[in-house]
Design a protein around this motif. Structure first.
Motif, PDB file in Angstrom:
ATOM      1  N   HIS A 276      51.372  60.744 -57.898  1.00 17.98           N
ATOM      2  CA  HIS A 276      52.546  61.315 -58.912  1.00 17.98           C
ATOM      3  C   HIS A 276      52.438  62.958 -58.600  1.00 17.98           C
ATOM      4  CE1 HIS A 276      48.837  60.698 -61.050  1.00 17.98           C
ATOM      5  NE2 HIS A 276      49.125  61.673 -61.818  1.00 17.98           N
ATOM      6  N   PHE A 277      51.211  63.555 -57.929  1.00 16.31           N
ATOM      7  CA  PHE A 277      51.150  64.960 -57.906  1.00 16.31           C
ATOM      8  C   PHE A 277      51.997  65.464 -57.041  1.00 16.31           C
ATOM      9  CE2 PHE A 277      46.245  65.690 -58.959  1.00 16.31           C
ATOM     10  CZ  PHE A 277      46.603  64.953 -60.125  1.00 16.31           C
ATOM     11  N   ALA A 278      52.398  64.633 -55.884  1.00 19.76           N
ATOM     12  CA  ALA A 278      53.474  64.767 -54.845  1.00 19.76           C
ATOM     13  C   ALA A 278      54.733  65.613 -55.605  1.00 19.76           C
ATOM     14  CB  ALA A 278      53.945  63.483 -53.939  1.00 19.76           C
ATOM     15  N   GLN A 279      55.207  65.038 -56.787  1.00 25.95           N
ATOM     16  CA  GLN A 279      56.422  65.850 -57.258  1.00 25.95           C
ATOM     17  C   GLN A 279      56.299  67.344 -57.173  1.00 25.95           C
ATOM     18  OE1 GLN A 279      59.205  65.259 -58.017  1.00 25.95           O
ATOM     19  NE2 GLN A 279      60.001  66.002 -59.919  1.00 25.95           N
ATOM     20  N   GLU A 280      55.113  67.672 -57.901  1.00 26.85           N
ATOM     21  CA  GLU A 280      54.755  69.072 -58.408  1.00 26.85           C
ATOM     22  C   GLU A 280      54.599  69.962 -56.703  1.00 26.85           C
ATOM     23  OE1 GLU A 280      54.517  72.398 -60.509  1.00 26.85           O
ATOM     24  OE2 GLU A 280      55.139  70.526 -61.177  1.00 26.85           O
ATOM     25  N   PHE A 281      53.639  69.243 -56.285  1.00 28.30           N
ATOM     26  CA  PHE A 281      53.326  70.098 -54.950  1.00 28.30           C
ATOM     27  C   PHE A 281      53.798  70.077 -53.670  1.00 28.30           C
ATOM     28  CE2 PHE A 281      49.187  69.279 -57.672  1.00 28.30           C
ATOM     29  CZ  PHE A 281      49.218  70.642 -58.101  1.00 28.30           C
ATOM     30  N   CYS A 282      54.602  68.883 -53.462  1.00 26.74           N
ATOM     31  CA  CYS A 282      55.366  68.689 -52.267  1.00 26.74           C
ATOM     32  C   CYS A 282      56.941  68.466 -52.241  1.00 26.74           C
ATOM     33  CB  CYS A 282      54.646  67.398 -51.468  1.00 26.74           C
ATOM     34  SG  CYS A 282      52.925  67.582 -50.907  1.00 26.74           S
ATOM     35  N   ILE A 283      57.186  67.791 -53.234  1.00 24.88           N
ATOM     36  CA  ILE A 283      58.791  67.321 -53.152  1.00 24.88           C
ATOM     37  C   ILE A 283      59.618  68.773 -53.532  1.00 24.88           C
ATOM     38  CG2 ILE A 283      60.621  66.335 -54.406  1.00 24.88           C
ATOM     39  CD1 ILE A 283      58.561  63.858 -54.699  1.00 24.88           C
TER      40      ILE A 283
ATOM     41  N   ASN B 176      58.192  55.912 -58.460  1.00 26.46           N
ATOM     42  CA  ASN B 176      59.420  55.562 -57.444  1.00 26.46           C
ATOM     43  C   ASN B 176      59.872  56.656 -56.487  1.00 26.46           C
ATOM     44  OD1 ASN B 176      59.841  52.856 -57.785  1.00 26.46           O
ATOM     45  ND2 ASN B 176      61.045  53.221 -59.716  1.00 26.46           N
ATOM     46  N   GLU B 177      59.989  57.829 -57.107  1.00 20.21           N
ATOM     47  CA  GLU B 177      60.533  59.078 -56.264  1.00 20.21           C
ATOM     48  C   GLU B 177      59.660  59.466 -55.318  1.00 20.21           C
ATOM     49  OE1 GLU B 177      62.461  63.476 -56.867  1.00 20.21           O
ATOM     50  OE2 GLU B 177      61.366  62.518 -58.627  1.00 20.21           O
ATOM     51  N   VAL B 178      58.235  59.354 -55.688  1.00 21.64           N
ATOM     52  CA  VAL B 178      57.111  59.821 -54.900  1.00 21.64           C
ATOM     53  C   VAL B 178      57.116  59.011 -53.648  1.00 21.64           C
ATOM     54  CG1 VAL B 178      56.346  61.751 -56.572  1.00 21.64           C
ATOM     55  CG2 VAL B 178      55.301  59.311 -56.070  1.00 21.64           C
ATOM     56  N   TYR B 179      57.206  57.658 -54.133  1.00 23.27           N
ATOM     57  CA  TYR B 179      56.799  56.764 -52.780  1.00 23.27           C
ATOM     58  C   TYR B 179      58.121  56.697 -51.827  1.00 23.27           C
ATOM     59  CZ  TYR B 179      52.451  54.893 -54.204  1.00 23.27           C
ATOM     60  OH  TYR B 179      51.004  54.683 -54.660  1.00 23.27           O
ATOM     61  N   LYS B 180      59.282  56.853 -52.511  1.00 23.29           N
ATOM     62  CA  LYS B 180      60.475  56.824 -51.875  1.00 23.29           C
ATOM     63  C   LYS B 180      60.487  58.043 -50.879  1.00 23.29           C
ATOM     64  CE  LYS B 180      65.474  57.071 -52.183  1.00 23.29           C
ATOM     65  NZ  LYS B 180      66.831  57.190 -52.940  1.00 23.29           N
ATOM     66  N   LYS B 181      59.932  59.294 -51.153  1.00 20.84           N
ATOM     67  CA  LYS B 181      60.110  60.205 -50.355  1.00 20.84           C
ATOM     68  C   LYS B 181      58.769  60.477 -49.534  1.00 20.84           C
ATOM     69  CE  LYS B 181      63.432  62.812 -53.254  1.00 20.84           C
ATOM     70  NZ  LYS B 181      63.731  63.744 -54.058  1.00 20.84           N
ATOM     71  N   ALA B 182      57.810  59.783 -49.687  1.00 23.04           N
ATOM     72  CA  ALA B 182      56.806  59.878 -48.751  1.00 23.04           C
ATOM     73  C   ALA B 182      57.043  59.330 -47.124  1.00 23.04           C
ATOM     74  CB  ALA B 182      55.518  58.832 -49.079  1.00 23.04           C
TER      75      ALA B 182
END
Length: 312
Positions: free
Chosen positions: A118-125, A151-157
């Motif tokens: 879930h960190f991917a939302q803040e640091f990457c997306i 769902n969002e972070v797995y979708k955009k990986a």
């Protein structure tokens, strides 16, 4: 001209050895040691901010009815631990560090363990940084109860990395729409110089029951009158990697208390050390729990566990 691509792994700043930590350090160091043209790797160690720990403690104590709304680390609640190095007792290889949360979309690629996907939302997306999710254990994916965010972070990986058949099947069961995503399977590394049978094996049973202490104490009671007096049972805890391997190398039987594992490292290490393995697969361990070296026990079946120890 191609710019250097830096592969950055997120990892908690912890002193004690963990299977996931061992794997990630090994990966990062291999990328740097192999000197693959155009690639380097670094580790970003993080820790929860003191104020966040304090506020969580207060919330848990005084607002018990509210504690189920969120658990796990929030990306805004963590800080970078600069130049952190784990204890040399379990990781002596030099580490290349990433000491800030600044990422370059042209050069950086981030890999998050599933516990902090879930960190991917803040640091990457938010910053258009490409990333991957390393699913070391599917049973630890829900470190936030925000399913919409997951769902969002797995979708955009960009792709997924997994560690076992069980992990991949769990992931595809949760997100069946990702069947066409790119998956990479990684294998574990075992130091065969560290884990190898002693020339003089002892009548010794070892185990690492940290995750299932209640099961261990029950089993110990069940077999207390069954183990011959010239045999000894030792729980391996508060030991360095070297001390653990020394005990495993000398023992004849290792009891597996694996619980919700992506694969489960200790039983494999114990097998390299020349032990008969009896116990729980942790689910991920089904990839390698094969007779005659590995003997499965149904999780929680203490009677079955005790009888199999007695038979062996």
């Amino acid at each position: 001209m191609n710019r250097l691509k830096n592969i950055i792994y997120f990892l908690p700043a912890v002193e004690y050895p963990s299977g996931g930590g061992k794997i990630i350090y090994r990966h990062s160091n291999l990328i740097n040691d192999l000197s693959i043209k155009g690639f380097s790797s670094s580790i970003l160690h993080y820790k929860k901010k003191k104020i966040s720990k304090y506020l969580l403690s207060l919330k848990t104590k005084f607002l018990k009815h509210d504690t189920d709304k969120y658990y796990g680390y929030n990306a805004k609640e963590i800080r970078v631990v600069k130049n952190f190095t784990p204890s040399k007792e379990w990781s002596s290889t030099p580490i290349k560090h990433k000491n800030d949360f600044k990422f370059n979309p042209d050069t950086d690629f981030v890999i998050f363990p599933e516990i902090v996907a879930h960190f991917a939302q803040e640091f990457c997306i938010k910053n258009n940084i490409k990333y991957s999710i390393f699913t070391l254990g599917a049973y630890h994916m829900n470190q936030t109860n925000n399913s919409k965010l997951l769902n969002e972070v797995y979708k955009k990986a960009s792709f997924f990395i997994d560690i076992s058949n069980d992990t991949r099947q769990c992931l595809l069961n949760i997100f069946p729409e990702y069947k066409k995503k790119i998956f990479f399977r990684v294998n574990l590394h075992i130091d065969s110089n560290l884990y190898k049978p002693s020339k003089l094996k002892k009548n010794l049973i070892t185990c690492m029951p940290r995750k299932l202490k209640e099961d261990f104490h029950l089993l110990k009671f069940f077999i207390s009158n069954k183990i011959p007096k010239n045999w000894k049972l030792i729980a391996l805890k508060n030991m360095s990697n070297k001390e653990i391997s020394k005990q495993m190398n000398a023992s004849k039987i290792f009891l597996s208390f694996s619980n919700f594992e992506g694969l489960g490292l200790p039983p494999i290490e114990a097998a390299f050390a020349g032990n008969k393995i009896i116990g729980y697969t942790g689910e991920g361990g089904n990839d390698y729990f094969k007779q005659p070296l590995f003997e499965k026990v149904s999780k929680g079946n203490i009677l079955e566990f005790s009888k199999k120890i007695e038979n062996n």
